[in-house]
Design a protein around this motif. Structure first.
Motif, PDB file in Angstrom:
ATOM      1  N   UNK A 120      -2.534   9.394   4.004  1.00  0.00           N
ATOM      2  CA  UNK A 120      -3.396   9.002   3.287  1.00  0.00           C
ATOM      3  C   UNK A 120      -2.404   8.401   1.544  1.00  0.00           C
ATOM      4  N   UNK A 121      -2.271   7.281   2.040  1.00  0.00           N
ATOM      5  CA  UNK A 121      -0.770   7.033   0.522  1.00  0.00           C
ATOM      6  C   UNK A 121      -1.808   7.085  -0.988  1.00  0.00           C
ATOM      7  N   UNK A 122      -1.177   8.148  -1.609  1.00  0.00           N
ATOM      8  CA  UNK A 122      -2.079   8.480  -2.751  1.00  0.00           C
ATOM      9  C   UNK A 122      -1.452   7.560  -4.024  1.00  0.00           C
ATOM     10  N   UNK A 123      -0.249   6.850  -3.566  1.00  0.00           N
ATOM     11  CA  UNK A 123       0.437   6.034  -5.339  1.00  0.00           C
ATOM     12  C   UNK A 123       1.787   5.363  -4.295  1.00  0.00           C
ATOM     13  N   UNK A 124       2.251   4.278  -4.875  1.00  0.00           N
ATOM     14  CA  UNK A 124       2.932   4.027  -3.979  1.00  0.00           C
ATOM     15  C   UNK A 124       3.999   2.935  -4.612  1.00  0.00           C
ATOM     16  N   UNK A 160       5.637   0.092 -10.112  1.00  0.00           N
ATOM     17  CA  UNK A 160       4.489   0.346  -9.012  1.00  0.00           C
ATOM     18  C   UNK A 160       3.695   0.146  -8.508  1.00  0.00           C
ATOM     19  N   UNK A 161       3.371  -0.314  -7.362  1.00  0.00           N
ATOM     20  CA  UNK A 161       2.959  -1.234  -6.412  1.00  0.00           C
ATOM     21  C   UNK A 161       0.729  -0.388  -5.907  1.00  0.00           C
ATOM     22  N   UNK A 162       0.753  -0.669  -5.079  1.00  0.00           N
ATOM     23  CA  UNK A 162      -0.199  -1.056  -4.858  1.00  0.00           C
ATOM     24  C   UNK A 162      -1.085  -0.144  -3.469  1.00  0.00           C
ATOM     25  N   UNK A 163      -0.981   1.489  -3.736  1.00  0.00           N
ATOM     26  CA  UNK A 163      -1.650   2.091  -2.047  1.00  0.00           C
ATOM     27  C   UNK A 163      -2.599   1.321  -1.386  1.00  0.00           C
ATOM     28  N   UNK A 164      -3.747   1.084  -2.466  1.00  0.00           N
ATOM     29  CA  UNK A 164      -4.660   0.425  -1.482  1.00  0.00           C
ATOM     30  C   UNK A 164      -4.458  -0.729  -0.668  1.00  0.00           C
ATOM     31  N   UNK A 165      -3.677  -0.936  -0.954  1.00  0.00           N
ATOM     32  CA  UNK A 165      -3.373  -2.526   0.059  1.00  0.00           C
ATOM     33  C   UNK A 165      -2.166  -2.165   0.928  1.00  0.00           C
ATOM     34  N   UNK A 242       6.209 -13.268 -13.180  1.00  0.00           N
ATOM     35  CA  UNK A 242       6.427 -12.286 -13.151  1.00  0.00           C
ATOM     36  C   UNK A 242       7.057 -12.017 -14.954  1.00  0.00           C
ATOM     37  N   UNK A 243       7.093 -13.209 -15.334  1.00  0.00           N
ATOM     38  CA  UNK A 243       7.766 -12.429 -16.468  1.00  0.00           C
ATOM     39  C   UNK A 243       6.689 -11.930 -18.255  1.00  0.00           C
ATOM     40  N   UNK A 244       6.697 -11.302 -18.697  1.00  0.00           N
ATOM     41  CA  UNK A 244       6.919 -10.542 -19.001  1.00  0.00           C
ATOM     42  C   UNK A 244       7.810  -9.371 -17.870  1.00  0.00           C
ATOM     43  N   UNK A 245       6.364  -8.914 -17.276  1.00  0.00           N
ATOM     44  CA  UNK A 245       6.138  -7.809 -16.541  1.00  0.00           C
ATOM     45  C   UNK A 245       6.464  -7.482 -15.508  1.00  0.00           C
ATOM     46  N   UNK A 246       6.641  -8.231 -14.756  1.00  0.00           N
ATOM     47  CA  UNK A 246       6.960  -7.621 -13.326  1.00  0.00           C
ATOM     48  C   UNK A 246       6.547  -8.198 -12.525  1.00  0.00           C
ATOM     49  N   UNK A 247       6.270  -8.504 -11.003  1.00  0.00           N
ATOM     50  CA  UNK A 247       5.319  -8.789  -9.895  1.00  0.00           C
ATOM     51  C   UNK A 247       4.247  -7.489 -10.328  1.00  0.00           C
ATOM     52  N   UNK A 248       2.629  -8.853  -9.591  1.00  0.00           N
ATOM     53  CA  UNK A 248       1.287  -8.595 -10.023  1.00  0.00           C
ATOM     54  C   UNK A 248       0.443  -8.563  -8.318  1.00  0.00           C
ATOM     55  N   UNK A 249      -0.037  -9.812  -8.438  1.00  0.00           N
ATOM     56  CA  UNK A 249      -0.855 -10.408  -7.733  1.00  0.00           C
ATOM     57  C   UNK A 249       0.300 -10.504  -6.345  1.00  0.00           C
ATOM     58  N   UNK A 250       1.241 -11.229  -6.470  1.00  0.00           N
ATOM     59  CA  UNK A 250       2.576 -11.787  -5.285  1.00  0.00           C
ATOM     60  C   UNK A 250       2.192 -10.768  -4.962  1.00  0.00           C
ATOM     61  N   UNK A 251       2.686  -9.134  -4.607  1.00  0.00           N
ATOM     62  CA  UNK A 251       3.034  -7.959  -4.078  1.00  0.00           C
ATOM     63  C   UNK A 251       1.817  -7.347  -4.163  1.00  0.00           C
ATOM     64  N   UNK A 252       0.078  -7.902  -4.089  1.00  0.00           N
ATOM     65  CA  UNK A 252      -0.468  -6.814  -3.465  1.00  0.00           C
ATOM     66  C   UNK A 252      -1.258  -7.147  -2.756  1.00  0.00           C
ATOM     67  N   UNK A 253      -0.705  -8.258  -1.393  1.00  0.00           N
ATOM     68  CA  UNK A 253      -1.262  -8.801  -0.511  1.00  0.00           C
ATOM     69  C   UNK A 253      -1.880  -7.257   0.800  1.00  0.00           C
ATOM     70  N   UNK A 254      -0.438  -6.763   0.812  1.00  0.00           N
ATOM     71  CA  UNK A 254      -0.190  -6.167   1.915  1.00  0.00           C
ATOM     72  C   UNK A 254       0.863  -5.381   1.378  1.00  0.00           C
ATOM     73  N   UNK A 255       1.112  -4.660   2.359  1.00  0.00           N
ATOM     74  CA  UNK A 255       2.255  -3.246   2.336  1.00  0.00           C
ATOM     75  C   UNK A 255       1.838  -3.082   3.858  1.00  0.00           C
ATOM     76  N   UNK A 256       2.706  -3.575   5.050  1.00  0.00           N
ATOM     77  CA  UNK A 256       2.161  -2.776   6.205  1.00  0.00           C
ATOM     78  C   UNK A 256       3.426  -2.097   6.509  1.00  0.00           C
ATOM     79  N   UNK A 257       3.578  -0.478   6.841  1.00  0.00           N
ATOM     80  CA  UNK A 257       4.225   0.696   7.194  1.00  0.00           C
ATOM     81  C   UNK A 257       4.241   0.636   9.103  1.00  0.00           C
ATOM     82  N   UNK A 258       4.879   0.870   9.774  1.00  0.00           N
ATOM     83  CA  UNK A 258       5.097   1.273  10.953  1.00  0.00           C
ATOM     84  C   UNK A 258       3.739   2.804  11.190  1.00  0.00           C
ATOM     85  N   UNK A 259       3.267   2.645  12.387  1.00  0.00           N
ATOM     86  CA  UNK A 259       2.450   4.269  13.058  1.00  0.00           C
ATOM     87  C   UNK A 259       2.720   5.593  12.764  1.00  0.00           C
TER      88      UNK A 259
END
Length: 416
Positions: A120-124, A160-165, A242-259
């Protein structure tokens, strides 16, 4: 370099498998709709450790450690338990083990299992710690003479990204809608991303919590293991937001990890040093020894229903900052780290074009389309494309692999 360790599981005794006895990575699976179980990969089999625990075959300092089917509760038991458990697995799965008959009844064919998120990913948190990637991106959008921001050679930059995705390999990814604005347009539009991309990364998993600042060595000791990681990125959404605070929705779609979580112990023979420093790091970031790993990596793209093309090959050892340095810097503010926190390395690109870890770099911002083996071209991803990341540390007659990290891009949802 260590040699292949032989197991009574025959499929583990080949140079082709990702999962020899030297590896023993940790995952989560279920079979035919059954409850989620924790398992260990060995050759083409999974050792069901939840079933081992239920049968009273594990000597652990707590009860029901694997009842939830994930590895968070096990990680929380600490490094001494990590080591003793791995020692137990290595001994009982080794060729000639007296435990073979007992453990055989708890093997599950990998082909029959559905793999899920192993923890379970607590934070990303995602970093921007590859020098070649940072230089390429900076050169695309700024003068190459000033490609790196002034802070880049001094500090591992992250957000700081999204653990939920965070999703497991094999999960489809939906093209996002978002605000886009052409350079010559007066107003933005809400539309599907047209410049959707991949990012080849490694993910480090925090297995021990922290309170207050930790040293680089302490940070390395906190890391439980590693996964492959694809941080899908909508470049056109990012360009506008991304200006002035950096990535937001552009990086929130999904982050895939190996199993499979490849443990730090399995990777120990493949330690590698970070590159020479162009500017001396502040003392708190200096490493007491090699903190990277020699892990070969590749990216493959397969259009829907067609064979794949290898887009890129590189190695994790080109990173400028290690996961331990990233974790150390993360704690400098007093930020507490928790069991199950995930740190993305940042895009791993090497010095040559064929080593680049994103389509943004490979197509040079869309200006240089890539020709696939099928004859088609790509600047960014098209619907139906399947991206697969692979990685392995290569030993003497064996490899320490992670399993595929794959996802297929599906069309954006209709806009009302």
């Amino acid at each position: 370099m260590t040699q292949l360790m032989r197991s009574w599981v025959d499929s583990a005794n080949t140079a082709k498998t990702d999962f020899p006895l030297n590896n023993l990575p940790y995952g989560a699976f279920h079979v035919a709709g059954d409850d989620l179980h924790a398992g260990v990969a060995i050759g083409d089999q999974i050792l069901d450790v939840t079933a081992l625990e239920e049968a009273g075959l594990l000597d652990l300092p707590a009860k029901a450690v694997f009842a939830r089917g994930t590895w968070n509760d096990f990680m929380a038991l600490g490094a001494d338990v990590w080591r003793s458990f791995r020692t137990y697995l290595t001994a009982t799965l080794a060729e000639g083990s007296a435990e073979q008959t007992t453990l055989q009844t708890h093997l599950v064919p990998m082909a029959d299992a559905t793999l899920e998120l192993p923890f379970t990913v607590t934070e990303f948190t995602d970093f921007y710690a590859g020098r070649h990637h940072a230089f390429n991106v900076g050169s695309l959008f700024r003068d190459p003479a000033n490609a790196l921001p002034p802070n880049w050679l001094h500090i591992p930059i992250g957000y700081n990204g999204r653990a939920s995705s965070v999703v497991v390999s094999g999960t489809d990814v939906t093209r996002p809608n978002g605000q886009l604005k052409a350079p010559d347009a007066e107003m933005p539009v809400f539309a599907p991303s047209k410049r959707f991309d991949l990012e080849l990364e490694m993910g480090a998993i925090v297995g021990r919590p922290s309170k207050g600042r930790v040293s680089v060595q302490e940070a390395d000791d906190m890391i439980f293991g590693y996964v492959l990681l694809n941080d899908w990125s909508a470049r056109d959404i990012q360009a506008w937001e991304y200006q002035p605070l950096g990535p937001f929705q552009a990086k929130a779609t999904a982050t895939t990890i190996s199993p499979w979580i490849v443990t730090k112990d399995a990777l120990e023979p493949f330690r590698a040093s970070t590159p020479p420093r162009e500017k001396e790091l502040l003392p708190y970031l200096q490493e007491p020894g090699p903190m990277l790993y020699d892990i070969d990596l590749e990216v493959a793209l397969a259009p829907e229903g067609k064979p794949e093309t290898i887009l890129s090959r590189t190695n994790y050892n080109v990173m400028y900052y290690s996961a331990a340095q990233q974790l150390t810097h993360h704690t400098t503010s007093g930020c507490p780290m928790r069991v199950g926190d995930l740190l993305g390395s940042g895009t791993i690109s090497g010095p040559e074009k064929e080593n680049r870890g994103s389509l943004l770099e490979l197509s040079w911002g869309g200006q240089e389309p890539l020709t696939l083996d099928t004859g088609e071209t790509r600047t960014f991803l098209e619907d139906g494309d399947t991206l697969t990341l692979r990685g392995a540390a290569k030993g003497d007659g064996y490899k320490i692999g992670f399993g595929d990290c794959a996802g297929t891009l599906r069309p954006a949802p209709a806009i009302d």
